[in-house]
Design a protein around this motif. Structure first.
Motif, short mmCIF file in Angstrom:
data_model
loop_
_atom_site.label_atom_id
_atom_site.label_comp_id
_atom_site.label_asym_id
_atom_site.label_seq_id
_atom_site.Cartn_x
_atom_site.Cartn_y
_atom_site.Cartn_z
N GLY A 78 16.13 44.85 61.16
CA GLY A 78 17.51 44.92 62.03
C GLY A 78 17.31 43.66 62.95
N LEU A 79 16.26 43.40 63.76
CA LEU A 79 16.13 42.47 64.67
C LEU A 79 16.42 41.27 64.01
N THR A 80 15.77 41.07 62.70
CA THR A 80 15.76 39.85 62.15
C THR A 80 17.16 39.29 61.79
N ALA A 81 17.76 40.23 61.13
CA ALA A 81 19.21 39.97 60.73
C ALA A 81 20.05 39.78 61.90
N ALA A 82 19.80 40.33 63.03
CA ALA A 82 20.59 40.08 64.36
C ALA A 82 20.41 38.63 64.81
N GLN A 83 19.27 38.21 64.61
CA GLN A 83 18.76 36.91 65.30
C GLN A 83 19.00 35.75 64.31
N THR A 84 19.21 36.27 62.99
CA THR A 84 19.08 35.34 61.97
C THR A 84 20.61 34.50 61.85
N ALA A 107 21.59 27.08 55.04
CA ALA A 107 20.45 26.84 56.08
C ALA A 107 20.53 27.93 57.08
N THR A 108 19.23 28.66 56.91
CA THR A 108 19.13 29.83 57.71
C THR A 108 17.98 29.96 58.61
N ALA A 109 18.22 30.06 59.82
CA ALA A 109 17.05 29.77 60.93
C ALA A 109 17.12 31.19 61.68
N ILE A 110 15.83 31.62 62.29
CA ILE A 110 15.45 32.64 63.20
C ILE A 110 15.12 31.95 64.34
N PRO A 111 15.23 32.64 65.58
CA PRO A 111 14.96 32.01 66.83
C PRO A 111 13.63 31.17 66.86
#
Ligand SMILES: [Zn+2]
Length: 348
Positions: free
Chosen positions: A16-22, A28-32
């Motif tokens: 859930g956290l990753t999906a929200a911050q991705t 092109a997909t980036a996380i914080p």
């Protein structure tokens, strides 16, 4: 059972956290803390498919979403190189918020060295926004940029410059919409960018469905946007590239996306009206002034000869002002732009 439930909940929480911050644009997909490179894929329609390079910088701290777009005119090189420099130098660990960078929208123009238009369909890639998924390539690309970039960003900067045939001095546009709050933000952005000549543009379309230009597409959707121009006649000088890089970093500081204070231009020259001088004759063009020259009304700024050297047209300024750009090559058709003269106005 208990252990399994606990393990599952941890997995769900992480997902859930990753999906929200991705954040994803195109492929092109980036996380914080990450940067990611990919492409906005535009499927084939009545003509070929297109693949628009995109870089996403996801900052570690929360903040706004800023879109930077260059190369809709693929031979306005300084603007394209400036965004390449930013892609290499921006560090997600330093950024608050997210930066989306499209360094080169019009690859066919860049590769084939064709100014002004996308050679695939002959259309300018900054005149057909918000675009249309059922039309030719330029309009399909514009549609994808509207959907994937403009509608999701908070702020936007569109980068241009003098094209292959335009000897241009650097300037920015302040798009005045009549909405005081919105205009205050775009005014701050254009001052923060720092270019010392600013064109006040108050007659751009108000209808978001007929926005035509990229910056206008953002502004009519409530996202403050400016357009900037530097570079000329096929060059990408360090000075022009640096103006655009430095200006971008200053706007990012103004928006709170980078540490430090913005460095706004203090006494810019404001241009209230542009007079386009068009040649009434075809032939060979000879300029008599350089980009950035201040001219009086009625001054001769260039002339056109036939192919035997006989003068067939003399270009004169309709008003006093500054030469924003002048034709940088001898080729001249009837109706082509000889120069754009900016009429100076008081601080608006
Ligand atoms: Zn352009």
């Amino acid at each position: 059972m208990k252990t399994r439930w606990f393990a599952m909940s941890v997995v769900c929480l992480t997902a859930g956290l990753t999906a929200a911050q991705t954040f994803t644009v195109g492929t092109a997909t980036a996380i914080p803390g990450q940067k990611a490179f990919g492409a906005i894929e535009v499927p084939a329609g009545r003509d070929a498919a297109a693949s628009i390079p995109v870089a996403v910088f996801r900052g570690v701290k929360p903040g706004p979403m800023l879109a930077l777009v260059a190369g809709s005119h693929g031979t306005e090189y300084a603007s394209i190189i400036a965004l390449e420099k930013l892609i290499q130098s921006l560090d997600p660990a330093q950024i608050s918020g997210t930066v989306i960078i499209l360094p080169l929208v019009n690859i066919p123009s860049f590769e084939q060295k064709v100014p002004h238009v996308n050679p695939v369909d002959g259309k300018s890639m900054n005149r057909f926004y918000p675009g249309n998924p059922a039309e030719s390539q330029t309009e399909r690309v514009s549609w994808q940029i509207t959907k994937q970039v403009v509608e999701r960003c908070d702020y936007l900067i569109d980068y241009h410059g003098g094209d292959l045939d335009e000897s241009l001095r650097p300037y920015a546009y302040w798009p005045k919409t009549g909405d005081a709050k919105h205009d205050a933000t775009t005014r701050d952005m254009v001052l923060a960018f720092g270019l010392d000549h600013i064109i006040v543009w108050s007659d751009r379309p108000k209808d978001p469905n007929a926005s035509r230009y990229l910056d206008n597409t953002a502004n009519t959707r409530g996202k403050p946007a400016i357009a900037v121009e530097a570079g000329y006649s096929g060059t990408a000088t360090p000075e022009d590239v640096q103006l655009l890089v430095k200006g971008t970093l200053s706007v990012m500081r103004y928006l709170g996306m980078l540490p430090g204070a913005a460095t706004p231009v203090e006494h810019p020259v404001w241009v209230g009206k542009i007079d386009t001088v068009e040649s009434t004759q075809a032939g060979i063009f000879y300029p008599l002034v350089e980009r950035g020259t201040y001219v009086a009304q009625g001054m001769k700024i260039g002339y056109v000869t036939d192919y035997f050297g006989q003068i067939v047209y003399e270009a004169k300024t309709p008003a006093a002002g500054v030469v924003l750009y002048i034709c940088g090559v001898p080729s001249m058709k009837k109706g082509d732009t000889v120069a754009n003269i900016g009429e100076i106005m008081p601080n608006p």
